[in-house]
Design a protein around this motif. Structure first.
Motif, PDB file in Angstrom:
ATOM      1  N   LEU A 139      42.249  27.957  53.537  1.00 43.52           N
ATOM      2  CA  LEU A 139      42.223  29.386  53.840  1.00 43.52           C
ATOM      3  C   LEU A 139      43.020  30.147  52.792  1.00 43.52           C
ATOM      4  O   LEU A 139      44.028  29.648  52.290  1.00 43.52           O
ATOM      5  CB  LEU A 139      42.835  29.677  55.217  1.00 43.52           C
ATOM      6  N   GLU A 171      33.549  32.043  61.719  1.00 40.44           N
ATOM      7  CA  GLU A 171      34.256  32.736  60.641  1.00 40.44           C
ATOM      8  C   GLU A 171      33.822  32.253  59.258  1.00 40.44           C
ATOM      9  O   GLU A 171      34.413  32.649  58.250  1.00 40.44           O
ATOM     10  CB  GLU A 171      35.772  32.532  60.781  1.00 40.44           C
ATOM     11  N   GLN A 207      46.357  35.072  53.191  1.00 44.14           N
ATOM     12  CA  GLN A 207      46.265  36.261  54.025  1.00 44.14           C
ATOM     13  C   GLN A 207      45.443  36.034  55.285  1.00 44.14           C
ATOM     14  O   GLN A 207      45.497  36.843  56.210  1.00 44.14           O
ATOM     15  CB  GLN A 207      45.652  37.414  53.223  1.00 44.14           C
ATOM     16  N   ALA A 208      44.683  34.943  55.350  1.00 47.39           N
ATOM     17  CA  ALA A 208      43.804  34.707  56.498  1.00 47.39           C
ATOM     18  C   ALA A 208      44.406  33.759  57.524  1.00 47.39           C
ATOM     19  O   ALA A 208      43.841  33.594  58.607  1.00 47.39           O
ATOM     20  CB  ALA A 208      42.469  34.144  56.015  1.00 47.39           C
ATOM     21  N   ARG A 263      36.792  38.608  51.589  1.00 49.80           N
ATOM     22  CA  ARG A 263      37.038  39.235  52.896  1.00 49.80           C
ATOM     23  C   ARG A 263      38.510  39.527  53.146  1.00 49.80           C
ATOM     24  O   ARG A 263      38.881  40.622  53.572  1.00 49.80           O
ATOM     25  CB  ARG A 263      36.468  38.323  53.989  1.00 49.80           C
ATOM     26  N   PHE A 264      39.370  38.551  52.857  1.00 42.57           N
ATOM     27  CA  PHE A 264      40.778  38.679  53.234  1.00 42.57           C
ATOM     28  C   PHE A 264      41.691  39.071  52.075  1.00 42.57           C
ATOM     29  O   PHE A 264      42.778  39.594  52.306  1.00 42.57           O
ATOM     30  CB  PHE A 264      41.288  37.363  53.840  1.00 42.57           C
ATOM     31  N   LEU A 283      35.552  34.040  51.870  1.00 47.27           N
ATOM     32  CA  LEU A 283      36.830  34.290  52.550  1.00 47.27           C
ATOM     33  C   LEU A 283      37.782  35.082  51.652  1.00 47.27           C
ATOM     34  O   LEU A 283      38.499  35.971  52.122  1.00 47.27           O
ATOM     35  CB  LEU A 283      37.483  32.971  52.961  1.00 47.27           C
ATOM     36  N   TYR A 316      45.392  35.319  61.021  1.00 42.77           N
ATOM     37  CA  TYR A 316      44.206  35.760  61.750  1.00 42.77           C
ATOM     38  C   TYR A 316      43.462  34.571  62.358  1.00 42.77           C
ATOM     39  O   TYR A 316      43.111  34.579  63.548  1.00 42.77           O
ATOM     40  CB  TYR A 316      43.280  36.541  60.818  1.00 42.77           C
ATOM     41  N   GLU A 347      39.464  43.383  55.227  1.00 40.53           N
ATOM     42  CA  GLU A 347      40.497  42.748  56.032  1.00 40.53           C
ATOM     43  C   GLU A 347      41.670  42.295  55.167  1.00 40.53           C
ATOM     44  O   GLU A 347      42.397  41.371  55.519  1.00 40.53           O
ATOM     45  CB  GLU A 347      39.913  41.562  56.793  1.00 40.53           C
TER      46      GLU A 347
END
Length: 473
Positions: A46, A23, A49-50, A88-89, A85, A53, A94
């Motif tokens: 992180l 990841e 929001q991640a 992405r999130f 990250l 997941y 995502e």
């Protein structure tokens, strides 16, 4: 953002690192992190929001995160792949505002207050709400909502049902029940003190005060407010949105109704107390049920509820941790406490909702009957101003409901038979015996000035009470 600290056994180290590397998550590994010497501590930042997941990915890879996992808040992180990250999130494909299951439980428990604080603030808010109701002051009533702590207990119960946390279920419902009792008792005692001290006259008809009238005539719009309040609170708790403002809305659906119950009891008016307690019960259940439904929709479940976990633990006995959370085993059996709590809420909601639906139907029938009576040719010059009906549950106390009608008429024009005409029409529409009181508002015009004079006209058998203007404390 969040900083995850995960303690894993040496044999699970490669599994954890493989997931993080796949990841593109930057991490730090500390060896010999426990007394056993064969455990390692893995730390990695992180975006909020991640978290859910990544933790789900680790669990599906076979990592046991129940021994030692810390999810801490952090201000910023400067690592090689952290911006990726975020893209992405946070702002990418995502993108998701949902927080991890562990975090939502912690956020709900952070709103818990000790008994002294919770019941003291509830009592204070009820006293302020009662004073605001008696003064017919919306501003004071809103002030009572701001200091009410009910948002915490309601969301704790909702999260407890969703995650099958028995301790949270018990904590949330206990605080709500005793909190409502304290609010009602506080408003009741305040009403008695105000009457005994002649601060507010005992002959005041509190059912005529606008702010109280809104709480003793439950309707579907009031339930809609409670449903939206509970749903908004749960949504805010499960995302990065603030919950504090939603707490005012939840209190708006609960505290004024509880204060109105106490006022109705203090003034000895069953119709006021019954109408307010019906509204309180329906709203309280609506808040809890809607909070649970939103959390369920967002995917918050007990660990043992997932199908793959039930299959993996097939035949195993359900166990619980010391704090009451489910710890695996048969998913359906482990969910029994939450199922019982939810079923109890639904039973109460259906029962109270049935009474509410009956009251709404009765009110609609009365309104239709009054309008039909006013359409007669002899009342063509009259204008209907308002209709108020005592709560329909009053019939269970072997008392006849009273319908109060306010109409506008030309000055000095008598309508002695209007009350009787309305009563007959209402009884024909509802098939119930009722008392009807008609209050006239006369208009007199001289130049640009207009004066209005109120002259009540009631049936001889109507249970009329003295009407006094709202008290200004």
């Amino acid at each position: 953002m969040r900083l995850i600290k995960l303690l894993v056994a040496e044999e699970s180290r490669s599994t954890v690192l493989d997931v993080l590397e796949s990841e593109n998550i930057d991490f730090v590994v500390t060896k010999d992190a426990s007394e056993r010497g064969d455990d390692v501590l893995v730390e990695f930042p992180l975006p909020t929001q991640a978290v859910e997941y990544v933790m789900t990915e680790l669990r599906e890879a076979g990592v046991d995160d129940r021994e030692y996992t810390v999810i801490a808040s952090a201000e910023t992180a400067k690592t090689r792949n952290y911006h990726e990250l975020e893209d992405r999130f946070v702002a990418g494909v995502e993108e998701d505002d949902a927080v991890a299951r562990e975090e939502i439980r912690a956020k709900a428990l952070d709103m818990h207050r000790n008994k002294l604080t919770y019941y003291s603030m509830t009592l204070f808010s009820a006293l302020v709400a009662a004073a605001g109701l008696l003064m017919d002051s919306p501003a004071v009533v809103v002030g009572a909502m701001v200091i009410a702590p009910q948002v915490g207990s309601a969301l704790i119960a909702g999260v407890g049902i969703s995650l099958n946390d028995r301790r949270m279920i018990r904590m949330g419902f206990t605080q709500q029940l005793f909190g409502f009792a304290a609010a009602i008792a506080g408003a009741f005692v305040l009403g008695l003190v105000l009457q005994s001290g002649q601060i507010v006259t005992a002959v005041l008809d509190v059912s005529t005060i606008g702010q109280i009238t809104k709480r003793i005539s439950p309707g579907l719009l009031s339930v809609l407010v409670a449903l939206c309040a509970g749903a908004a609170g749960a949504f805010g708790l499960a995302t990065a949105l603030p919950v504090s403002l939603v707490g005012v809305m939840i209190a708006a659906a609960l505290i004024p109704a509880a204060a109105a119950v106490g006022i109705g009891m203090a003034w000895g008016l069953p119709s006021v107390a019954l109408g307010a307690i019906l509204l309180l019960v329906v709203n309280a259940v609506a808040v809890n049920v809607s909070a649970f439904l939103v959390l369920w929709y967002l995917g918050y479940r007990p660990e043992a509820w997932a199908p793959e976990e039930r299959a993996a633990t097939d035949g195993a006995e359900a166990t619980t941790t010391a704090d009451g959370r489910d710890d695996g085993g048969d998913g359906f059996g482990a969910y029994v406490p939450a199922a019982i709590a939810l079923a109890s809420l639904l039973v109460v909601f259906v029962g109270a909702g049935g009474l509410l639906a009956g009251q709404v139907a009765f009110d609609n029938a009365v309104n239709t009957a009054v309008e039909d009576a006013m359409e007669q040719e002899e009342y063509a010059e009259l204008e209907l101003a308002s209709v108020r009906t005592e709560v329909g549950m009053i019939r269970f106390l072997d008392r006849t409901p009273e319908v109060s009608v306010v109409v506008r008429r030309p000055a000095d024009v008598p309508y002695p038979d209007l009350a009787e005409s309305v009563r007959q029409q209402v009884q024909q529409e509802t098939d119930r015996e009722v008392h009807v009181s008609v209050e006239f508002v006369e208009g007199q015009t001289a130049g640009d000035q207009r004066t209005r004079v109120r002259r009540p006209s009631t049936l001889p058998d109507a249970a009329s009470r003295p009407r006094v203007a709202p008290a200004h404390l």
